[in-house]
Design an enzyme around this catalytic site. Structure first.
Site: not given
Ligand code: SF4
Lengths: 184, 278
Positions: A38, A103
């Site tokens: 980015h 996310k």
């Molecule tokens: S599960 Fe844990 S290591 Fe994997 S993306 Fe989510 S926060 Fe990061």
């Protein structure tokens, strides 16, 4: 809440009809970019240089995959936390990017840019990188190979399962923490 | 005096890096299975279902559980009757190098300013403890960035006490919302100094989810605070539900009469750690 099968790049019409809570099974071309890519894209835009990807209708997946095993096109490939890309997202939406996949929560500027440019923010299940990688059928590094996991990749995905978190009319799917119930 | 070769250390660390990133520990697996049954909302159930499917897929194929295979964190407990033939720290880093290379795990270590990747996921973060005896124990954790970024250290005033701890932890979890891949696991270190509290918080994440704190008072505090965290209703992936956290573990140590150090280390549901004894 509707379930759609959609094609990427996303048309303006498709992006605008999505509402928070809709499930989208996305097929087509998706680009991977996270922090370093980015920054690099932003620098290229500042310099007025050509970008290594077509932004119109583009879907950008915030992911740094693990290396591919023999016989696989890619390693595990789930979403990374999106807020780190918040400072770049509005500019990319203004140039035609129709969706990002990640996310975690977005800031107000990003949510406003979704409204301004008819775009959406998709969530994929964080920590389900092995599972999500099974929807990726082709992967090719198209720029910044020196960045390793952070390189810009072009993926062809089939029925990648996504949830619309923020839509183009101000909808939000993440719940507000119930501070009072927790005694705060 | 027990002799252990540097090669044996390297091999043990290499194997743990690969296996911890592939197999979710049984306690975490059980909590995720139970989580699906314990949710009412179809969305929360679906998140848990995907996480279970992901765990099975990783075990079956050798794909890492998560693409973020973490920075390597190691807790080494070295018996003072052990003689390591060779350079122990280098042997551990070589194990990480081999594990992340041969295991096709992601290399996530970079220079903080230039952001240039070191290329082999070293250097590992290694903590040493010297104890009596003839055993060398090495615990490995693959610590992902998303959850680690939500962690904080706070120097409370002693008068704030347990109420201050609750408020700080709940506020931290509330502000983190969906960022650290909930359902999370919360490691809390209380006492010592600024840096010692952080080490305790990380060590707390090495405890099993279903263990019970041997100190009854701390066991009650863990249960109370876990209950409050789950009342926040953030739920799996921040989409709402009963499980914001799968566990909350506290470790304490005496501190200065002026201080109340508090460290909150957030771990995601992908809680990957293993331990060996050589
Ligand atoms: S599960 Fe844990 S290591 Fe994997 S993306 Fe989510 S926060 Fe990061």
């Amino acid at each position: 809440m509707a379930v759609y099968e959609m094609k990427a790049p996303l048309s303006d019409e498709d992006a605008r009809k999505l509402r928070s809570g809709d499930v989208v099974l996305l097929s087509g071309v998706v680009y991977t970019a996270r922090d370093a890519a980015h920054k690099k894209l932003n620098d290229l835009l500042d310099q007025g240089a050509d970008l290594p990807l077509e932004l119109t209708g583009a879907v950008i997946y915030y992911v740094g995959p693990s290396p591919a095993r023999p016989g696989y096109v890619i390693g595990s490939a789930g979403p990374t936390t999106s807020y780190r890309m918040d400072s770049f997202a509005p500019r990319l939406h203004s140039l035609g990017v129709k969706a990002s996949i990640g996310k975690g929560i977005r800031n107000e500027a990003v949510k406003q840019s979704l409204k301004d440019y008819g775009a959406v923010y998709f969530g994929a299940t964080g920590g389900a990188g092995a599972l999500l990688s099974t929807c990726i059928k082709e992967a090719e590094v198209i720029a910044f190979p020196e960045m390793g996991p952070e390189a810009l990749r072009k993926l062809r995905v089939e029925k990648l399962p996504l949830l619309v978190i923020n839509d183009s009319v101000g909808g939000e799917l993440y719940v507000q923490p119930d501070l009072r119930a927790a005694g705060l | 005096m027990k002799r252990i070769s540097a090669q044996a250390v390297t091999k043990a660390v290499r194997d743990m890096c690969i296996s911890a990133n592939r197999y979710q520990p049984e306690d975490v697996k059980a909590a995720i299975k139970a989580g699906e049954a314990g949710e009412d909302s179809p969305t929360a159930k679906e998140v848990f279902r995907q996480l279970s499917e992901n765990i099975d897929l990783a075990a079956g194929t050798g794909l890492p559980l998560c693409q973020d295979t973490g920075l390597a964190v190691l807790f080494v407990t070295l018996g003072q009757e052990v003689y390591v033939e060779g350079n122990l720290s280098e042997a551990i880093n070589e194990g990480v190098r081999q594990g992340y290379g041969e295991g096709l795990l992601r290399k996530s270590a970079c220079d903080p300013f230039s952001r240039k990747n070191t290329g082999d996921n070293t250097p590992a973060v290694i903590h040493y403890d010297i104890v009596p005896g003839e055993a060398l124990r090495i615990a490995f954790m693959a610590k992902g960035g998303g959850a680690e970024n939500m962690s904080r250290v706070m120097m409370l005033a002693p008068a704030e006490g347990w109420e201050g701890v609750k408020k700080f932890v709940l506020t931290r979890v509330a502000e983190s919302r969906s960022n650290p891949c909930p359902p999370i696991i919360i490691g809390i270190g209380i006492g010592g100094t600024f840096e010692h509290s952080a080490k305790l918080a990380k060590l707390a994440l090495m405890r099993k989810l279903d263990d019970v704190n041997p100190e009854p008072d701390l066991a009650a505090k863990e249960e109370e605070l876990l209950g409050l965290v789950n009342r926040l209703g953030i739920g799996p992936m921040g989409l709402g539900g009963r499980h914001t956290a799968l566990g909350l573990k506290i470790l304490t140590s005496p501190c200065h009469i002026a201080s109340f150090p508090l460290a909150v280390n957030i771990q995601c549901h992908s809680s990957r750690h293993e331990e060996v004894e050589l």
